[in-house]
Design a protein around this motif. Structure first.
Motif, PDB file in Angstrom:
ATOM      1  N   GLY A  16       0.795  -1.226   0.000  1.00  0.00           N
ATOM      2  CA  GLY A  16       0.000   0.000   0.000  1.00  0.00           C
ATOM      3  C   GLY A  16       0.822   1.267   0.000  1.00  0.00           C
ATOM      4  O   GLY A  16       0.279   2.368  -0.114  1.00  0.00           O
ATOM      5  N   SER A  17       2.148   1.137   0.132  1.00  0.00           N
ATOM      6  CA  SER A  17       3.021   2.307   0.077  1.00  0.00           C
ATOM      7  C   SER A  17       3.066   2.863  -1.338  1.00  0.00           C
ATOM      8  O   SER A  17       2.733   2.181  -2.316  1.00  0.00           O
ATOM      9  N   VAL A  18       3.478   4.117  -1.443  1.00  0.00           N
ATOM     10  CA  VAL A  18       3.566   4.784  -2.735  1.00  0.00           C
ATOM     11  C   VAL A  18       5.020   5.190  -2.976  1.00  0.00           C
ATOM     12  O   VAL A  18       5.648   5.817  -2.107  1.00  0.00           O
ATOM     13  N   TRP A  19       5.545   4.828  -4.132  1.00  0.00           N
ATOM     14  CA  TRP A  19       6.937   5.122  -4.484  1.00  0.00           C
ATOM     15  C   TRP A  19       6.961   6.192  -5.561  1.00  0.00           C
ATOM     16  O   TRP A  19       6.319   6.056  -6.599  1.00  0.00           O
ATOM     17  N   ILE A  20       7.680   7.296  -5.298  1.00  0.00           N
ATOM     18  CA  ILE A  20       7.682   8.441  -6.202  1.00  0.00           C
ATOM     19  C   ILE A  20       9.110   8.878  -6.482  1.00  0.00           C
ATOM     20  O   ILE A  20       9.957   8.892  -5.582  1.00  0.00           O
ATOM     21  N   LYS A  21       9.387   9.266  -7.719  1.00  0.00           N
ATOM     22  CA  LYS A  21      10.689   9.831  -8.094  1.00  0.00           C
ATOM     23  C   LYS A  21      10.545  11.333  -8.319  1.00  0.00           C
ATOM     24  O   LYS A  21       9.445  11.865  -8.408  1.00  0.00           O
ATOM     25  N   ASP A  22      11.699  12.004  -8.421  1.00  0.00           N
ATOM     26  CA  ASP A  22      11.743  13.432  -8.775  1.00  0.00           C
ATOM     27  C   ASP A  22      10.885  14.268  -7.828  1.00  0.00           C
ATOM     28  O   ASP A  22       9.926  14.937  -8.242  1.00  0.00           O
ATOM     29  N   THR A  23      11.232  14.229  -6.556  1.00  0.00           N
ATOM     30  CA  THR A  23      10.465  14.948  -5.533  1.00  0.00           C
ATOM     31  C   THR A  23      11.367  15.913  -4.771  1.00  0.00           C
ATOM     32  O   THR A  23      12.474  15.548  -4.376  1.00  0.00           O
ATOM     33  N   VAL A  24      10.880  17.120  -4.573  1.00  0.00           N
ATOM     34  CA  VAL A  24      11.577  18.089  -3.727  1.00  0.00           C
ATOM     35  C   VAL A  24      11.105  17.881  -2.293  1.00  0.00           C
ATOM     36  O   VAL A  24       9.905  17.786  -2.032  1.00  0.00           O
ATOM     37  N   VAL A  25      12.058  17.812  -1.352  1.00  0.00           N
ATOM     38  CA  VAL A  25      11.743  17.519   0.042  1.00  0.00           C
ATOM     39  C   VAL A  25      12.189  18.680   0.920  1.00  0.00           C
ATOM     40  O   VAL A  25      13.354  19.094   0.866  1.00  0.00           O
ATOM     41  N   THR A  26      11.262  19.200   1.726  1.00  0.00           N
ATOM     42  CA  THR A  26      11.623  20.200   2.728  1.00  0.00           C
ATOM     43  C   THR A  26      11.146  19.721   4.092  1.00  0.00           C
ATOM     44  O   THR A  26      10.106  19.088   4.209  1.00  0.00           O
ATOM     45  N   PHE A  27      11.930  20.033   5.116  1.00  0.00           N
ATOM     46  CA  PHE A  27      11.581  19.679   6.492  1.00  0.00           C
ATOM     47  C   PHE A  27      11.778  20.907   7.357  1.00  0.00           C
ATOM     48  O   PHE A  27      12.856  21.488   7.400  1.00  0.00           O
ATOM     49  N   GLY A  28      10.713  21.320   8.010  1.00  0.00           N
ATOM     50  CA  GLY A  28      10.787  22.561   8.785  1.00  0.00           C
ATOM     51  C   GLY A  28      11.070  23.769   7.916  1.00  0.00           C
ATOM     52  O   GLY A  28      11.643  24.756   8.380  1.00  0.00           O
ATOM     53  N   GLY A  29      10.669  23.679   6.627  1.00  0.00           N
ATOM     54  CA  GLY A  29      10.876  24.789   5.699  1.00  0.00           C
ATOM     55  C   GLY A  29      12.220  24.786   5.003  1.00  0.00           C
ATOM     56  O   GLY A  29      12.467  25.641   4.139  1.00  0.00           O
ATOM     57  N   ASP A  30      13.113  23.843   5.332  1.00  0.00           N
ATOM     58  CA  ASP A  30      14.459  23.800   4.754  1.00  0.00           C
ATOM     59  C   ASP A  30      14.572  22.681   3.728  1.00  0.00           C
ATOM     60  O   ASP A  30      14.238  21.525   4.017  1.00  0.00           O
ATOM     61  N   ASP A  31      15.065  23.009   2.554  1.00  0.00           N
ATOM     62  CA  ASP A  31      15.277  22.036   1.481  1.00  0.00           C
ATOM     63  C   ASP A  31      16.546  21.246   1.773  1.00  0.00           C
ATOM     64  O   ASP A  31      17.591  21.825   2.079  1.00  0.00           O
ATOM     65  N   ILE A  32      16.466  19.910   1.664  1.00  0.00           N
ATOM     66  CA  ILE A  32      17.625  19.073   1.953  1.00  0.00           C
ATOM     67  C   ILE A  32      18.792  19.389   1.017  1.00  0.00           C
ATOM     68  O   ILE A  32      19.961  19.241   1.379  1.00  0.00           O
ATOM     69  N   ARG A  33      18.502  19.861  -0.188  1.00  0.00           N
ATOM     70  CA  ARG A  33      19.562  20.166  -1.141  1.00  0.00           C
ATOM     71  C   ARG A  33      20.389  21.360  -0.708  1.00  0.00           C
ATOM     72  O   ARG A  33      21.532  21.526  -1.150  1.00  0.00           O
ATOM     73  N   LYS A  34      19.826  22.202   0.152  1.00  0.00           N
ATOM     74  CA  LYS A  34      20.601  23.319   0.700  1.00  0.00           C
ATOM     75  C   LYS A  34      21.419  22.883   1.903  1.00  0.00           C
ATOM     76  O   LYS A  34      22.437  23.496   2.225  1.00  0.00           O
TER      77      LYS A  34
END
Length: 260
Positions: A16-34
């Motif tokens: 039942g999980s969903v697997w997605i590619k090409d996603t931007v992720v932010t946590f607490g407003g901060d992008d992991i790429r930064k």
């Protein structure tokens, strides 16, 4: 009702999980790429919200049981490709830990679920190994409340019809800023359940707030539940239908829609 989180557009796994590619992720407003320059989010797996049975209580008839259920936490697994620099990997891992660590839940936002957020804490990060430093790092977040919540709040004036979307009861409240004294005020939901203050309760100024989820009435932040009439009941606000709240003019009903 159309659910924007109908996952047919994603890859659904057997559990039942969903697997997605090409996603931007932010946590607490901060992008992991930064947090780590040059890192790349490979994919995200959003776990399904399950149902847990918490209690079995003998019913009134022979052999019957009353079952109490609750939603189980939702896990979100993020696979991150780190810069191919063995010497900097340990430092990059520390940067990721600093980005993900929090003693309190923060908002996790995924670009594949636009306009929605999950309240999460980080519960696992891959350990560093000099033998596999070039492999993807897995970061696991847990949403103890598995519902996606709208980022933008919606509102309607008391006396106006409104429609709640989503597929679960919204986070909702009503606020009435007192411009002239009110006595025995009553806010009726869909002409059925209502919240009524005692006739002896006179409010001349300030703001009266009704928190429908936590089931409390306050005046300027202080509880006035002792001034709420006994027949009062907090409604269960169901999505997918039109509602109206009747009461003193000037009040505003606000809500955040929630999705499973």
């Amino acid at each position: 009702m159309l659910n924007p989180y109908n996952t047919s557009r994603f890859n659904i796994l057997p559990d039942g999980s969903v697997w997605i590619k090409d996603t931007v992720v932010t946590f607490g407003g901060d992008d992991i790429r930064k947090a780590v320059n040059g890192c790349n989010v490979l994919d995200v797996t959003v776990g399904a919200a399950g149902i847990e049975t918490t209690t079995f209580i003998p019913g009134t008839s022979s052999g019957s049981l009353f079952v109490r259920n609750r939603l189980s936490p939702r896990t979100v697994k993020i696979n991150v490709e780190m810069p191919l620099d063995a010497a900097a990997y340990a430092e990059n891992l520390r940067a990721v830990r600093a980005w993900a660590y929090s003693t309190e839940p923060k908002d996790l936002c995924l670009s594949c679920y636009p306009g929605k957020k999950l309240s999460c804490t980080c519960t696992s990060i891959s350990e560093f190994s000099p033998k596999t430093w070039w492999g993807a790092m897995e970061i696991v977040f847990t949403a103890w409340d598995p519902r996606f919540v709208d980022i933008v709040e919606k509102s309607a004036l008391v006396g106006d019809y409104f429609t709640v979307k989503g597929d679960d009861e919204p986070l909702s409240s009503l606020k009435h800023t007192v411009s002239e004294p009110i006595t025995g005020a009553k806010w009726s939901f869909d002409d059925s359940t209502y919240i009524k203050l005692l006739d002896s309760k006179i409010i001349s100024s300030g703001t009266v707030s009704i928190d429908y989820n936590n089931k409390i009435v306050t005046h300027d932040g202080q509880s006035i539940m002792s001034s709420v009439a006994l027949p009062s009941r907090f409604p269960a606000i169901q999505p997918g239908r039109e509602h109206i709240i009747a009461g003193p003019s000037g009040g505003v009903f606000s809500w955040f829609e929630r999705w499973l």
